[in-house]
Motif scaffolding. Structure first.
Motif, short mmCIF file in Angstrom:
data_model
loop_
_atom_site.label_atom_id
_atom_site.label_comp_id
_atom_site.label_asym_id
_atom_site.label_seq_id
_atom_site.Cartn_x
_atom_site.Cartn_y
_atom_site.Cartn_z
N MET A 1 13.25 -5.15 -6.96
CA MET A 1 12.73 -4.43 -8.11
C MET A 1 13.83 -4.28 -9.15
SD MET A 1 10.18 -1.48 -6.77
CE MET A 1 8.69 -1.88 -5.84
N VAL A 2 13.49 -4.60 -10.38
CA VAL A 2 14.44 -4.42 -11.48
C VAL A 2 13.83 -3.39 -12.42
CG1 VAL A 2 15.76 -5.53 -13.30
CG2 VAL A 2 15.11 -6.83 -11.25
N TYR A 3 14.57 -2.32 -12.62
CA TYR A 3 14.02 -1.15 -13.29
C TYR A 3 14.87 -0.84 -14.52
CZ TYR A 3 12.19 3.66 -13.39
OH TYR A 3 11.57 4.84 -13.74
N VAL A 4 14.25 -0.88 -15.68
CA VAL A 4 14.98 -0.57 -16.91
C VAL A 4 14.76 0.89 -17.27
CG1 VAL A 4 14.91 -0.88 -19.41
CG2 VAL A 4 15.08 -2.85 -17.91
N THR A 5 15.83 1.61 -17.55
CA THR A 5 15.68 3.01 -17.95
C THR A 5 16.85 3.45 -18.80
OG1 THR A 5 15.35 5.26 -17.15
CG2 THR A 5 16.76 3.84 -15.82
N HIS A 6 16.63 4.47 -19.61
CA HIS A 6 17.76 5.08 -20.30
C HIS A 6 18.05 6.45 -19.68
CE1 HIS A 6 14.24 6.76 -22.41
NE2 HIS A 6 14.97 7.85 -22.42
N ASP A 7 17.27 6.77 -18.64
CA ASP A 7 17.37 8.07 -18.00
C ASP A 7 18.26 7.94 -16.77
OD1 ASP A 7 17.02 10.34 -16.48
OD2 ASP A 7 14.90 10.56 -16.99
N GLN A 8 19.47 8.50 -16.86
CA GLN A 8 20.42 8.32 -15.76
C GLN A 8 19.95 8.98 -14.47
OE1 GLN A 8 23.37 10.97 -15.38
NE2 GLN A 8 23.24 11.90 -17.39
N LEU A 9 19.14 10.04 -14.61
CA LEU A 9 18.64 10.71 -13.42
C LEU A 9 17.74 9.75 -12.62
CD1 LEU A 9 18.54 13.44 -11.91
CD2 LEU A 9 16.42 13.91 -13.16
N GLU A 10 16.85 9.04 -13.33
CA GLU A 10 16.00 8.05 -12.65
C GLU A 10 16.85 6.99 -11.98
OE1 GLU A 10 13.13 6.35 -15.34
OE2 GLU A 10 12.25 8.30 -15.78
N ALA A 11 17.81 6.47 -12.72
CA ALA A 11 18.66 5.41 -12.18
C ALA A 11 19.41 5.91 -10.94
CB ALA A 11 19.64 4.92 -13.24
N MET A 12 19.98 7.11 -11.04
CA MET A 12 20.78 7.64 -9.94
C MET A 12 19.92 7.89 -8.70
SD MET A 12 23.97 7.97 -10.85
CE MET A 12 24.75 9.20 -9.83
N THR A 13 18.72 8.43 -8.89
CA THR A 13 17.94 8.85 -7.74
C THR A 13 17.22 7.68 -7.06
OG1 THR A 13 16.15 9.37 -9.25
CG2 THR A 13 17.49 11.20 -8.50
N MET A 14 16.92 6.61 -7.81
CA MET A 14 16.06 5.58 -7.24
C MET A 14 16.79 4.31 -6.79
SD MET A 14 13.13 6.04 -10.10
CE MET A 14 11.96 4.88 -9.46
N SER A 15 17.92 4.02 -7.42
CA SER A 15 18.48 2.67 -7.28
C SER A 15 19.33 2.48 -6.04
CB SER A 15 19.36 2.35 -8.49
OG SER A 15 18.79 2.85 -9.65
N ASP A 16 19.37 1.22 -5.59
CA ASP A 16 20.39 0.82 -4.64
C ASP A 16 21.69 0.57 -5.41
OD1 ASP A 16 18.70 0.84 -2.44
OD2 ASP A 16 17.90 -1.13 -2.97
N ARG A 17 21.53 -0.10 -6.54
CA ARG A 17 22.68 -0.29 -7.42
C ARG A 17 22.26 -0.10 -8.87
NH1 ARG A 17 26.05 -5.63 -6.31
NH2 ARG A 17 24.05 -6.56 -5.73
N ILE A 18 23.20 0.32 -9.70
CA ILE A 18 22.93 0.54 -11.12
C ILE A 18 23.78 -0.43 -11.94
CG2 ILE A 18 23.04 2.19 -13.03
CD1 ILE A 18 22.85 4.43 -11.02
N ALA A 19 23.14 -1.11 -12.88
CA ALA A 19 23.90 -1.93 -13.82
C ALA A 19 23.95 -1.16 -15.14
CB ALA A 19 23.23 -3.28 -14.02
N VAL A 20 25.11 -0.63 -15.45
CA VAL A 20 25.25 0.15 -16.69
C VAL A 20 25.58 -0.81 -17.82
CG1 VAL A 20 26.38 2.09 -17.82
CG2 VAL A 20 26.12 2.08 -15.34
N MET A 21 24.78 -0.77 -18.88
CA MET A 21 24.99 -1.68 -20.00
C MET A 21 25.26 -0.90 -21.27
SD MET A 21 22.11 -4.61 -19.33
CE MET A 21 22.77 -5.72 -20.57
N GLU A 22 26.04 -1.52 -22.15
CA GLU A 22 26.30 -0.92 -23.45
C GLU A 22 26.72 -2.05 -24.40
OE1 GLU A 22 26.25 1.41 -25.49
OE2 GLU A 22 28.05 1.44 -26.71
N GLY A 23 26.15 -2.06 -25.58
CA GLY A 23 26.51 -3.06 -26.58
C GLY A 23 26.29 -4.48 -26.08
N GLY A 24 25.28 -4.68 -25.25
CA GLY A 24 24.97 -6.03 -24.78
C GLY A 24 25.89 -6.51 -23.67
#
Lengths: 273, 371
Positions: free
Chosen positions: B187-210
């Motif tokens: 599953m690949v999940y796009v979000t701007h909500d860090q709480l969602e990312a933190m609570t659901m993910s196995d891993r988080i890819a943090v992106m900024e400025g492409g």
């Protein structure tokens, strides 16, 4: 309360002012010839008659003109709606160089008065060997109905969320499949308004029909009826009114049939946000 | 195999580059969040994976198959859109059955599959309704159902919860995690909500400025942020980031800013003297005693704790957490300290690299220190 009554009164005055000529047209067509010029005029006919209708149908070319008009307006509407739908889809969904300028160029053609275009158009059609035919009128009407139809449908198309199409593509539809399954149903109100607009425009058109066609076999109602009933010496008022009533009937039918679609099925609620 | 690999992906729209050389490998069955602020390139990345946008260069593969030129419908993916994108003129049943229909599943075979999905998502009662007759949460479940019905290799979710109210969002988070555990799909999940990312993910890819800033499990992103951007983006209240200078004094690195001077945690070889930034999580600020002197500015009560903002010097503030029973008053003078063992040092600049070594479990906790 008083404001409401005043407003209603005002609205009804306008409605009656607009509708009166139509009532008068119907009433006149049902009066015998000798009653038309009576002073003071009678409002309701003293004797009701349908003889003018019968005369038109049995001893004039009214039905030929009518048939021509139906073919002409229907074909024009189909051609214009088909091209405008595809064109609007392209203008809204695809990105290419000159897309905006193209859209404005199309609108620009709509701004030119028909009188300016009619002579070159006539010459082109003669050279193509198409003059004096229903097809020539279909082409001529398309030139002025298409730009407006394109702009109308473009705004409808722009209102359809791109996500809907993306979803269909991910769900396994081809681009054409997504267009048919998702875009077209959403566009239906827009298509119907455009079709209605184009049909009315071609049904009522006079100038092009007058210049481009002068054989009775291809004449539409507008020029046909004028040619038949209005001469330098005489105007057949009764027949003219009867013809006008019968010319209005198809528009009323088309409108009554389609206007329920116009308000139905607007795609609200499918997409949130 | 449904491993997803982005290799050197660049995406430009005219002169604007939305994604710069993205390299990312998502393992089979993994739940990965693409997290970042608006315009960071996360949705563009997802759309490229879906086949709705095409990379300017680089390659994308799903399960060892390069899919750059494969149509969205043939990638064996399913996507849930932020807007849900339900087909307004179709019933819930037809919406869910649509992907099956488009893949040539026979009408008789579709019914039990739709039924099963509807049962799973408690949509059975709603199958005959049109989308506009549903509440936001129900529409969301239909969108999910349309994705689930086909058992695809990879699920793509584009901010699926952002239109729900807070309570429903919390509920759906749990549901989605449960669903992922049950299906075991990538599953690949796009979000701007860090709480969602933190609570659901196995891993988080943090992106900024492409650009990809960090790709790591939630705990690591929180505890070992790769740079200043990640440090500031993850965590509520945000990490204290204090600009100051770094100087090497007889082999030990010292950090100094108005009001705070301390000995740094062990730094890497990249550390140089000069401007730098100290990062301290609010929970690592100890309130009530210590060498740092400040004035309480704001106290935010959340019920189970108080968030205390302390002014140390002009333009320098420390945010700390305190138990709900500690009562601090605005204007009060307060002593505090920083748990240096958990502090970070970043190079200067908005996305300066982290300079301290990773905190390991067996690393001795350093003494509290301050000015």
């Amino acid at each position: 309360m008083i404001r409401r009554i005043a407003f209603n009164l005002f609205a009804w005055t306008i409605v009656l002012a607009v509708a009166f000529p139509l009532f008068w047209m119907v009433l006149t067509s049902l009066k015998p010839q000798f009653e038309l010029f009576r002073r003071p005029p009678t409002f309701l006919p003293e004797t009701w008659t349908v003889e003018h209708y019968w005369t038109l149908l049995s001893s004039t070319k009214f039905l030929t003109y009518f048939k021509n008009s139906v073919i002409l307006s229907t074909t024009t509407t189909l051609v214009v709606v088909a091209i405008a739908t595809i064109g609007a889809y392209s203008l809204v969904r695809f990105r290419y160089r000159g897309r905006e300028s193209l859209a404005f160029l199309v609108l620009f053609t709509y701004l030119l008065p028909s009188v300016v275009l009619i002579i070159p158009l006539y010459l082109m059609l003669v050279q193509l060997g198409l003059s004096n035919s229903i097809l020539s009128l279909v082409i001529a009407y398309t030139t002025f109905a298409l730009p407006y139809a394109l702009w109308l449908l473009r705004s409808f198309m722009a209102g359809i969320p791109e996500d809907l199409e993306s979803a269909a593509l991910v769900d396994g539809a081809s681009r054409l499949g997504a267009f048919r399954d998702v875009i077209l149903p959403q566009l239906l109100p827009g298509i119907i308004s455009t079709a209605l607009f184009t049909f009315i425009l071609s049904w009522n058109e006079y100038l092009y029909a007058l210049v481009l066609v002068n054989s009775d076999s291809a004449r539409p109602l507008t020029t046909g009826v004028m040619n038949m009933l209005v001469s330098s010496f005489n105007i057949e008022w009764s027949l003219l009114m009867a013809a006008s009533v019968m010319m209005s009937v198809p528009l009323i039918i088309v409108f009554a049939f389609l206007q329920s679609y116009l308000t139905r099925g607007f795609g609200a609620g499918g997409v949130k946000g | 195999m449904a491993e997803v690999v982005f290799k050197d992906i660049v995406k430009s729209f005219g002169s604007f580059t939305a994604v710069h050389g993205l390299n990312l490998t998502i393992a089979e069955g993994e739940f990965v969040s693409l997290l970042g602020p608006s315009g960071c390139g996360k949705t563009t990345t997802l759309r490229m994976l879906a086949g709705l946008d095409f990379p300017t260069s680089g390659s994308i593969s799903i399960g060892n198959r390069v899919v750059n030129d494969v149509a969205p419908g043939e990638r064996d993916i399913a996507m849930v859109f932020q807007s849900y994108a339900l087909y307004p003129h179709m019933t819930v049943y037809d919406n869910i059955a649509y992907p099956l229909k488009k893949r040539g599943v026979r009408k008789a075979d579709r019914a039990p599959m739709v039924q099963k999905t509807a049962d799973l998502l408690q949509l059975t009662e709603l199958l005959r309704r049109k989308p506009r007759q549903l509440s936001g949460g129900q529409q969301q479940r239909v969108a999910l159902g349309r994705a689930l019905v086909r058992d695809p290799k990879v699920f793509l979710l584009d901010e699926p919860l952002s239109n729900l109210d807070a309570k429903l969002r919390g509920y759906m988070r749990v549901e989605l995690v449960e669903l992922h555990r049950r299906l075991g799909r990538t599953m690949v999940y796009v979000t701007h909500d860090q709480l969602e990312a933190m609570t659901m993910s196995d891993r988080i890819a943090v992106m900024e400025g492409g650009k990809l800033q960090q790709f790591a499990p939630p705990n690591e992103v929180y505890r070992e942020p790769a740079n200043r951007f990640v440090a500031g983006f993850i965590g509520t209240p945000a990490m204290n980031l204090i600009d100051g200078t770094l100087a090497n004094e007889a082999g030990a690195w010292r950090f100094a800013s108005p009001g705070i001077t301390l000995t740094c945690p062990p730094l890497t070889d990249d550390a140089v003297s000069g401007p730098a930034c100290l990062g301290v999580r609010p929970e690592d600020v100890l309130l009530g005693e210590g060498p740092i002197r400040g004035q309480v500015q704001v106290v935010e009560q959340t019920g189970h704790e108080n968030i205390v903002v302390v002014k140390i010097a002009d333009g320098i503030r420390l945010t700390g957490r305190a138990g709900a029973d500690h009562v601090w008053r605005p204007g009060e003078t307060i002593q505090c300290a920083v748990d240096v063992s958990k502090a970070h040092v970043f190079a200067a600049g908005p996305s300066g690299q982290r300079l301290n070594r990773p905190l390991t479990k067996d690393q001795p906790r350093l003494a509290k220190e301050g000015a």
